[in-house]
Design a protein around this motif. Sequence first.
Motif, mmCIF file in Angstrom:
data_model
loop_
_atom_site.group_PDB
_atom_site.id
_atom_site.type_symbol
_atom_site.label_atom_id
_atom_site.label_comp_id
_atom_site.label_asym_id
_atom_site.label_seq_id
_atom_site.Cartn_x
_atom_site.Cartn_y
_atom_site.Cartn_z
ATOM 1 N N ILE A 76 -16.123 14.402 12.513
ATOM 2 C CA ILE A 76 -16.186 14.071 11.092
ATOM 3 C C ILE A 76 -15.471 12.744 10.897
ATOM 4 N N PRO A 77 -16.181 11.737 10.405
ATOM 5 C CA PRO A 77 -15.541 10.434 10.223
ATOM 6 C C PRO A 77 -14.351 10.535 9.284
ATOM 7 N N PHE A 78 -13.294 9.809 9.606
ATOM 8 C CA PHE A 78 -12.087 9.839 8.786
ATOM 9 C C PHE A 78 -12.408 9.319 7.398
ATOM 10 N N ARG A 79 -12.045 10.103 6.400
ATOM 11 C CA ARG A 79 -12.298 9.729 5.018
ATOM 12 C C ARG A 79 -11.009 9.742 4.236
ATOM 13 N N GLY A 80 -10.005 9.044 4.535
ATOM 14 C CA GLY A 80 -8.700 9.106 3.885
ATOM 15 C C GLY A 80 -8.735 9.597 2.453
ATOM 16 N N VAL A 81 -7.592 9.788 1.896
ATOM 17 C CA VAL A 81 -7.475 10.239 0.511
ATOM 18 C C VAL A 81 -7.790 9.063 -0.406
ATOM 19 N N LEU A 82 -8.647 9.301 -1.360
ATOM 20 C CA LEU A 82 -9.078 8.267 -2.294
ATOM 21 C C LEU A 82 -7.914 7.849 -3.193
ATOM 22 N N LEU A 83 -7.699 6.547 -3.282
ATOM 23 C CA LEU A 83 -6.661 6.012 -4.175
ATOM 24 C C LEU A 83 -7.226 5.952 -5.587
ATOM 25 N N ASN A 84 -6.759 6.875 -6.417
ATOM 26 C CA ASN A 84 -7.138 6.877 -7.833
ATOM 27 C C ASN A 84 -5.973 7.422 -8.646
ATOM 28 N N ARG A 85 -6.099 7.359 -9.940
ATOM 29 C CA ARG A 85 -5.025 7.751 -10.850
ATOM 30 C C ARG A 85 -4.605 9.214 -10.635
ATOM 31 N N ASP A 108 2.508 1.731 -12.015
ATOM 32 C CA ASP A 108 3.295 0.505 -11.856
ATOM 33 C C ASP A 108 3.131 -0.036 -10.444
ATOM 34 N N HIS A 109 3.004 -1.338 -10.330
ATOM 35 C CA HIS A 109 3.057 -2.010 -9.027
ATOM 36 C C HIS A 109 4.527 -2.245 -8.705
ATOM 37 N N VAL A 110 5.016 -1.695 -7.604
ATOM 38 C CA VAL A 110 6.420 -1.868 -7.218
ATOM 39 C C VAL A 110 6.705 -3.357 -7.069
ATOM 40 N N ILE A 111 5.916 -4.044 -6.260
ATOM 41 C CA ILE A 111 5.975 -5.508 -6.197
ATOM 42 C C ILE A 111 4.850 -5.986 -7.108
ATOM 43 N N THR A 119 -2.693 -3.704 -4.526
ATOM 44 C CA THR A 119 -3.038 -2.430 -5.136
ATOM 45 C C THR A 119 -3.357 -1.466 -4.009
ATOM 46 N N ASN A 120 -2.322 -0.794 -3.498
ATOM 47 C CA ASN A 120 -2.500 0.174 -2.417
ATOM 48 C C ASN A 120 -1.473 1.293 -2.560
ATOM 49 N N TRP A 121 -1.603 2.322 -1.719
ATOM 50 C CA TRP A 121 -0.735 3.494 -1.801
ATOM 51 C C TRP A 121 0.748 3.145 -1.705
ATOM 52 N N THR A 122 1.095 2.171 -0.891
ATOM 53 C CA THR A 122 2.510 1.880 -0.661
ATOM 54 C C THR A 122 3.110 0.930 -1.697
ATOM 55 N N ASN A 123 2.295 0.473 -2.657
ATOM 56 C CA ASN A 123 2.819 -0.415 -3.688
ATOM 57 C C ASN A 123 2.614 0.131 -5.102
ATOM 58 N N LEU A 124 1.954 1.264 -5.229
ATOM 59 C CA LEU A 124 1.727 1.853 -6.553
ATOM 60 C C LEU A 124 2.567 3.104 -6.726
ATOM 61 N N ILE A 125 3.106 3.277 -7.922
ATOM 62 C CA ILE A 125 3.870 4.476 -8.257
ATOM 63 C C ILE A 125 3.542 4.902 -9.678
ATOM 64 N N THR A 126 3.947 6.106 -10.017
ATOM 65 C CA THR A 126 3.854 6.608 -11.376
ATOM 66 C C THR A 126 5.150 6.230 -12.091
ATOM 67 N N ALA A 127 5.027 5.646 -13.279
ATOM 68 C CA ALA A 127 6.205 5.257 -14.061
ATOM 69 C C ALA A 127 5.948 5.573 -15.523
ATOM 70 N N SER A 149 11.752 7.882 -4.866
ATOM 71 C CA SER A 149 11.188 8.109 -3.534
ATOM 72 C C SER A 149 10.302 6.922 -3.163
ATOM 73 N N LYS A 150 10.212 6.680 -1.885
ATOM 74 C CA LYS A 150 9.424 5.558 -1.389
ATOM 75 C C LYS A 150 7.935 5.914 -1.449
ATOM 76 N N PRO A 151 7.104 5.020 -1.999
ATOM 77 C CA PRO A 151 5.668 5.318 -2.054
ATOM 78 C C PRO A 151 5.052 5.347 -0.650
ATOM 79 N N PHE A 152 4.110 6.264 -0.445
ATOM 80 C CA PHE A 152 3.474 6.425 0.865
ATOM 81 C C PHE A 152 2.007 6.775 0.682
#
Length: 180
Positions: A76-85, A108-111, A119-127, A149-152
């Motif tokens: 099964i091809p890797f289908r990572g978790v979709l980045l959405n709200r 919020d964009h951390v940077i 705009t990716n998992w490691t730079n977006l957080i809920t604020a 917590s650190k975004p991942f």
Amino acid sequence: MFFGQFGLIKLNMEKRVLVLNMDHSPVAVVTVQKAFVLIFLEKASCLTYYESLTIRTVSMSYSYPAVVRLNEYKNIPFRGVLLNRVNLFRRDKGECQYCGSKKNLTIDHVIPKSKGGKTNWTNLITACNRCNVTKGDKTPEQSGMMLRSKPFKPSLAYFLAEYAERQAEEWLPFLTVKAY
């Protein structure tokens, strides 16, 4: 649902079944009906059952499957978790990552994008709106705000384990949670 002697009867089949590949990696979450078809056609084997649930027919009673494993490995091809709200809010447990508030949440964009933030998992957080406005166009360090917590980037197993903790404890031994 079916019509029985006393009218419309709803079958208790709302619990879901975790499907694992032959290497025990999670593949899908299916209905009990689909799991029974996989088992009946010998495409899968049941690894564990929901203890308190059974499925009864007129003449037989069956254990309710909780986790099944495919009998053949499926590529099964890797289908990572979709980045959405929705997934971002789920990862952050519906809390502001600065103050812990659960009200008026935004993203919020951390940077900040203006400072090269992606705009990716490691730079977006809920604020919350208040913290997002206070932080403004600065990094958390520049604004004197600490992240809780650190975004991942979450894996499929991360979200399945979260679901299992609430709905299907039988899945937990089969889910190794990794934050990629």
